[in-house]
Design a protein around this motif. Structure first.
Motif, PDB file in Angstrom:
ATOM      1  N   ILE A 146       0.856  -1.174   0.000  1.00  0.00           N
ATOM      2  CA  ILE A 146       0.000   0.000   0.000  1.00  0.00           C
ATOM      3  C   ILE A 146       0.899   1.233   0.000  1.00  0.00           C
ATOM      4  CG2 ILE A 146      -1.861  -1.207   1.196  1.00  0.00           C
ATOM      5  CD1 ILE A 146      -1.028   0.184   3.768  1.00  0.00           C
ATOM      6  N   THR A 147       0.333   2.399  -0.283  1.00  0.00           N
ATOM      7  CA  THR A 147       1.147   3.617  -0.343  1.00  0.00           C
ATOM      8  C   THR A 147       1.903   3.810   0.969  1.00  0.00           C
ATOM      9  OG1 THR A 147      -0.456   4.612  -1.839  1.00  0.00           O
ATOM     10  CG2 THR A 147       1.095   6.089  -0.736  1.00  0.00           C
ATOM     11  N   PRO A 148       3.232   3.944   0.924  1.00  0.00           N
ATOM     12  CA  PRO A 148       4.001   4.037   2.170  1.00  0.00           C
ATOM     13  C   PRO A 148       3.562   5.221   3.038  1.00  0.00           C
ATOM     14  CG  PRO A 148       5.448   3.640   0.304  1.00  0.00           C
ATOM     15  CD  PRO A 148       4.094   3.933  -0.262  1.00  0.00           C
ATOM     16  N   GLU A 149       3.520   4.983   4.327  1.00  0.00           N
ATOM     17  CA  GLU A 149       3.196   6.029   5.296  1.00  0.00           C
ATOM     18  C   GLU A 149       4.487   6.609   5.852  1.00  0.00           C
ATOM     19  OE1 GLU A 149       1.047   6.555   9.673  1.00  0.00           O
ATOM     20  OE2 GLU A 149       0.762   4.720   8.494  1.00  0.00           O
ATOM     21  N   MET A 150       4.604   7.921   5.798  1.00  0.00           N
ATOM     22  CA  MET A 150       5.795   8.583   6.309  1.00  0.00           C
ATOM     23  C   MET A 150       5.627   8.789   7.810  1.00  0.00           C
ATOM     24  SD  MET A 150       7.303   8.682   3.481  1.00  0.00           S
ATOM     25  CE  MET A 150       8.778   9.487   4.121  1.00  0.00           C
ATOM     26  N   VAL A 151       6.547   8.280   8.579  1.00  0.00           N
ATOM     27  CA  VAL A 151       6.493   8.389  10.034  1.00  0.00           C
ATOM     28  C   VAL A 151       7.829   8.919  10.533  1.00  0.00           C
ATOM     29  CG1 VAL A 151       4.838   6.487  10.262  1.00  0.00           C
ATOM     30  CG2 VAL A 151       7.292   6.012  10.374  1.00  0.00           C
ATOM     31  N   SER A 152       7.805   9.385  11.764  1.00  0.00           N
ATOM     32  CA  SER A 152       9.031   9.862  12.389  1.00  0.00           C
ATOM     33  C   SER A 152       9.750   8.706  13.074  1.00  0.00           C
ATOM     34  CB  SER A 152       8.718  10.967  13.407  1.00  0.00           C
ATOM     35  OG  SER A 152       7.960  10.426  14.479  1.00  0.00           O
ATOM     36  N   LEU A 153      10.976   8.989  13.483  1.00  0.00           N
ATOM     37  CA  LEU A 153      11.762   7.961  14.150  1.00  0.00           C
ATOM     38  C   LEU A 153      11.136   7.552  15.480  1.00  0.00           C
ATOM     39  CD1 LEU A 153      14.364   6.337  13.743  1.00  0.00           C
ATOM     40  CD2 LEU A 153      15.578   8.087  15.063  1.00  0.00           C
ATOM     41  N   ASP A 154      10.492   8.515  16.152  1.00  0.00           N
ATOM     42  CA  ASP A 154       9.860   8.216  17.440  1.00  0.00           C
ATOM     43  C   ASP A 154       8.606   7.369  17.275  1.00  0.00           C
ATOM     44  OD1 ASP A 154      11.812   9.698  18.712  1.00  0.00           O
ATOM     45  OD2 ASP A 154      10.651  11.572  18.624  1.00  0.00           O
ATOM     46  N   ASP A 155       7.900   7.524  16.139  1.00  0.00           N
ATOM     47  CA  ASP A 155       6.656   6.780  15.923  1.00  0.00           C
ATOM     48  C   ASP A 155       6.887   5.393  15.325  1.00  0.00           C
ATOM     49  OD1 ASP A 155       5.201   8.901  16.882  1.00  0.00           O
ATOM     50  OD2 ASP A 155       4.926   9.807  14.891  1.00  0.00           O
ATOM     51  N   MET A 156       8.117   5.066  14.958  1.00  0.00           N
ATOM     52  CA  MET A 156       8.382   3.799  14.275  1.00  0.00           C
ATOM     53  C   MET A 156       8.032   2.603  15.152  1.00  0.00           C
ATOM     54  SD  MET A 156      11.961   2.476  12.593  1.00  0.00           S
ATOM     55  CE  MET A 156      12.804   2.482  14.186  1.00  0.00           C
ATOM     56  N   ASP A 157       8.529   2.597  16.387  1.00  0.00           N
ATOM     57  CA  ASP A 157       8.272   1.459  17.270  1.00  0.00           C
ATOM     58  C   ASP A 157       6.811   1.363  17.665  1.00  0.00           C
ATOM     59  OD1 ASP A 157      10.882   0.634  17.168  1.00  0.00           O
ATOM     60  OD2 ASP A 157      11.484   1.748  18.960  1.00  0.00           O
ATOM     61  N   ARG A 158       6.167   2.527  17.877  1.00  0.00           N
ATOM     62  CA  ARG A 158       4.756   2.494  18.277  1.00  0.00           C
ATOM     63  C   ARG A 158       3.885   1.905  17.172  1.00  0.00           C
ATOM     64  NH1 ARG A 158       6.029   7.515  20.953  1.00  0.00           N
ATOM     65  NH2 ARG A 158       5.472   8.687  19.079  1.00  0.00           N
ATOM     66  N   GLY A 159       4.192   2.217  15.930  1.00  0.00           N
ATOM     67  CA  GLY A 159       3.419   1.654  14.827  1.00  0.00           C
ATOM     68  C   GLY A 159       3.610   0.157  14.688  1.00  0.00           C
ATOM     69  N   MET A 160       4.836  -0.315  14.912  1.00  0.00           N
ATOM     70  CA  MET A 160       5.084  -1.756  14.860  1.00  0.00           C
ATOM     71  C   MET A 160       4.388  -2.468  16.018  1.00  0.00           C
ATOM     72  SD  MET A 160       7.151  -2.574  12.236  1.00  0.00           S
ATOM     73  CE  MET A 160       8.028  -4.046  12.716  1.00  0.00           C
ATOM     74  N   ASP A 161       4.457  -1.872  17.215  1.00  0.00           N
ATOM     75  CA  ASP A 161       3.826  -2.500  18.382  1.00  0.00           C
ATOM     76  C   ASP A 161       2.318  -2.570  18.232  1.00  0.00           C
ATOM     77  OD1 ASP A 161       6.307  -2.774  19.490  1.00  0.00           O
ATOM     78  OD2 ASP A 161       6.169  -0.965  20.731  1.00  0.00           O
ATOM     79  N   ALA A 162       1.718  -1.584  17.590  1.00  0.00           N
ATOM     80  CA  ALA A 162       0.266  -1.560  17.414  1.00  0.00           C
ATOM     81  C   ALA A 162      -0.194  -2.432  16.253  1.00  0.00           C
ATOM     82  CB  ALA A 162      -0.214  -0.124  17.200  1.00  0.00           C
ATOM     83  N   GLY A 163       0.742  -2.965  15.466  1.00  0.00           N
ATOM     84  CA  GLY A 163       0.370  -3.823  14.346  1.00  0.00           C
ATOM     85  C   GLY A 163      -0.097  -3.080  13.122  1.00  0.00           C
ATOM     86  N   HIS A 187       1.898  -1.585  10.906  1.00  0.00           N
ATOM     87  CA  HIS A 187       2.860  -1.721   9.815  1.00  0.00           C
ATOM     88  C   HIS A 187       3.527  -3.091   9.883  1.00  0.00           C
ATOM     89  CE1 HIS A 187       3.134   2.772  10.842  1.00  0.00           C
ATOM     90  NE2 HIS A 187       2.313   2.651   9.805  1.00  0.00           N
ATOM     91  N   THR A 188       3.599  -3.740   8.732  1.00  0.00           N
ATOM     92  CA  THR A 188       4.365  -4.986   8.641  1.00  0.00           C
ATOM     93  C   THR A 188       5.835  -4.703   8.422  1.00  0.00           C
ATOM     94  OG1 THR A 188       2.418  -6.069   7.673  1.00  0.00           O
ATOM     95  CG2 THR A 188       4.522  -7.204   7.447  1.00  0.00           C
ATOM     96  N   PHE A 189       6.139  -3.617   7.698  1.00  0.00           N
ATOM     97  CA  PHE A 189       7.525  -3.233   7.422  1.00  0.00           C
ATOM     98  C   PHE A 189       7.709  -1.752   7.747  1.00  0.00           C
ATOM     99  CE2 PHE A 189       6.192  -6.419   4.321  1.00  0.00           C
ATOM    100  CZ  PHE A 189       7.113  -7.435   4.545  1.00  0.00           C
ATOM    101  N   VAL A 190       8.852  -1.420   8.293  1.00  0.00           N
ATOM    102  CA  VAL A 190       9.255  -0.027   8.491  1.00  0.00           C
ATOM    103  C   VAL A 190      10.688   0.099   7.998  1.00  0.00           C
ATOM    104  CG1 VAL A 190       9.641   1.857  10.097  1.00  0.00           C
ATOM    105  CG2 VAL A 190       7.718   0.307  10.459  1.00  0.00           C
ATOM    106  N   LEU A 191      10.892   0.960   6.991  1.00  0.00           N
ATOM    107  CA  LEU A 191      12.212   1.176   6.400  1.00  0.00           C
ATOM    108  C   LEU A 191      12.777   2.495   6.912  1.00  0.00           C
ATOM    109  CD1 LEU A 191      14.356   0.234   4.320  1.00  0.00           C
ATOM    110  CD2 LEU A 191      13.110   1.590   2.608  1.00  0.00           C
ATOM    111  N   ASP A 192      13.962   2.437   7.501  1.00  0.00           N
ATOM    112  CA  ASP A 192      14.618   3.628   8.044  1.00  0.00           C
ATOM    113  C   ASP A 192      15.793   3.990   7.139  1.00  0.00           C
ATOM    114  OD1 ASP A 192      15.655   5.668   9.519  1.00  0.00           O
ATOM    115  OD2 ASP A 192      16.333   4.425  11.198  1.00  0.00           O
ATOM    116  N   ILE A 193      15.684   5.161   6.474  1.00  0.00           N
ATOM    117  CA  ILE A 193      16.747   5.668   5.604  1.00  0.00           C
ATOM    118  C   ILE A 193      17.558   6.674   6.406  1.00  0.00           C
ATOM    119  CG2 ILE A 193      17.284   6.805   3.421  1.00  0.00           C
ATOM    120  CD1 ILE A 193      14.577   5.900   2.381  1.00  0.00           C
ATOM    121  N   PRO A 194      18.840   6.404   6.691  1.00  0.00           N
ATOM    122  CA  PRO A 194      19.622   7.256   7.606  1.00  0.00           C
ATOM    123  C   PRO A 194      20.032   8.577   6.957  1.00  0.00           C
ATOM    124  CG  PRO A 194      21.016   5.551   6.708  1.00  0.00           C
ATOM    125  CD  PRO A 194      19.622   5.272   6.203  1.00  0.00           C
ATOM    126  N   PRO A 195      20.443   9.553   7.775  1.00  0.00           N
ATOM    127  CA  PRO A 195      20.938  10.823   7.210  1.00  0.00           C
ATOM    128  C   PRO A 195      22.204  10.603   6.386  1.00  0.00           C
ATOM    129  CG  PRO A 195      20.538  10.987   9.587  1.00  0.00           C
ATOM    130  CD  PRO A 195      20.424   9.552   9.232  1.00  0.00           C
TER     131      PRO A 195
END
Length: 380
Positions: free
Chosen positions: A81-98, A100-108
């Motif tokens: 599905i269209t990727p959802e843009m999230v912040s670094l702080d929201d990444m774990d909360r989205g995974m814990d809540a189920g 997102h199946t995948f979260v891709l972190d692109i570093p600076p």
């Protein structure tokens, strides 16, 4: 032809016709036959998606570069599905809540490091509780990211010519369609299941309805009773499997079967001789239909799982291969896959066909011996 052989054929023929009549009156078994070779085949081919489809993914873009934008744009439907843009702080909360199946972190500095020839690391977080999507999706994302990085890097420097070019040619299933394999495998498994169940149920039905006593006072032998059930139930399963192959697999699903349907039918009828013998042997051991059903679970599951239809036979432990080679199902699966998938002829499958015939004869003799004992006990 002697009078004894003529009587054997006549009695076997008429008893087989009686089996057709009894089966036609059993609506539950008729429904099972129709369902197993129609809706069940279609469900095995279509209900389980063969590729990733609309997986949930989020992206943490800490780089904000042109390269990161290209990677995000490449994660598009129908795989994701269209990727959802999230912040670094929201990444774990989205995974814990189920969510997102995948979260891709692109570093600076990711694009800068790529152009400088360094090997920057991307972090991909995967919800492994969704096992089927997690395993397939991780490979998809890795392939997509790698392709976008290569395409972007080639714009700034000449592409290196690989020293070796691998040319891939896919045989027998050029589209790599899982539906083709699943549908044909389901037919093979259902032939085994119904070949055993129908003959065993036919024998137990005689006992539960009291018609076995009628047969005992008739001038028929246990061999004639057994042969009548083998050929009649074998014809039912053969016709049902042939219909499923031509109409459901080829017509509705659209699978291309390379081999001869006639050769597959002849091999199936020979195999049903062995499967029906197993069913009759089980029917002489079980005392009621519920008991036969429980026994069938213990027999059918190993036959189907360890026969090579679901997993490659060569990858099993040696002792399992040795034990399963004594059963007709393993040889039938090998020859059926060779005929239907690879278009093999009789010259290639005759060793497996001979093994099915030999093992089927052994099971037929055991079942006949057991049936004679059972009928002798009832008469005494």
């Amino acid at each position: 032809m002697s009078n004894g052989a003529r009587d054997l054929l006549r009695n076997t023929w008429h008893l087989g016709l009686k089996e057709f009549s009894s089966l036609a009156g059993d609506m539950a078994l008729m429904f099972i036959i129709v369902f197993m070779f129609s809706a069940s085949i279609y469900a095995d081919a279509r209900a389980r998606p063969e590729t990733l489809h609309r997986a949930s993914i989020a992206v943490v873009d800490e780089d904000g570069s042109q390269l990161s934008s290209r990677i995000i744009a490449a994660l598009h439907p129908p795989q994701f599905i269209t990727p959802e843009m999230v912040s670094l702080d929201d990444m774990d909360r989205g995974m814990d809540a189920g969510r997102h199946t995948f979260v891709l972190d692109i570093p600076p500095g990711f694009q800068r490091d790529v152009l400088a020839g360094r090997a920057p690391a991307l972090q991909l977080n995967v919800d492994a509780t969704r096992q089927s999507q997690a395993q397939t999706g991780a490979g998809y994302i890795q392939s997509i990211v790698g392709e976008e990085i290569r395409a972007f890097a080639q714009r700034s420097r000449p592409a290196a010519v690989p020293p070796v070019e691998l040319v891939q040619r896919t045989l027998f299933n050029p589209n790599l369609s899982n539906a083709w394999f699943s549908a044909v495998t389901a037919i093979i498994n259902n032939v085994t299941m119904l070949g055993i169940l129908l003959t065993g149920a036919a024998l137990i039905r005689e006992r539960e309805h009291g018609t076995i006593e009628h047969l005992l006072v008739m001038p028929v032998t246990p061999l004639e009773i057994m042969l009548s059930k083998v050929w009649s139930m074998g014809v039912v399963v053969l016709l049902a499997s042939s219909f499923s192959l031509q109409v459901v697999v080829k017509g509705i699903i659209g699978a291309q079967v390379a081999g001869s349907a006639v050769l597959f039918g002849l091999c199936t009828f020979l195999y049903l001789f062995a499967a029906s013998s197993i069913g009759i042997f089980m029917g002489t051991v079980a005392r009621s239909m519920p008991q036969f059903g429980l026994m069938a679970i213990l027999v059918l599951l190993p036959l189907q799982i360890l026969s090579g239809a679901m997993t490659p036979f060569e990858s099993m432990p040696g002792i399992i291969q040795a034990l399963m080679s004594l059963l007709p199902t393993t040889h039938y699966v090998a020859l059926a896959q060779a005929v239907l998938f690879r278009g093999a002829g009789l010259a290639l499958i005759w060793p497996q066909l001979a093994m099915v015939a030999v093992i089927g004869t052994v099971f037929f003799a055991l079942a006949h011996h057991r049936l004679r004992q059972t009928i002798g006990t009832m008469q005494s």
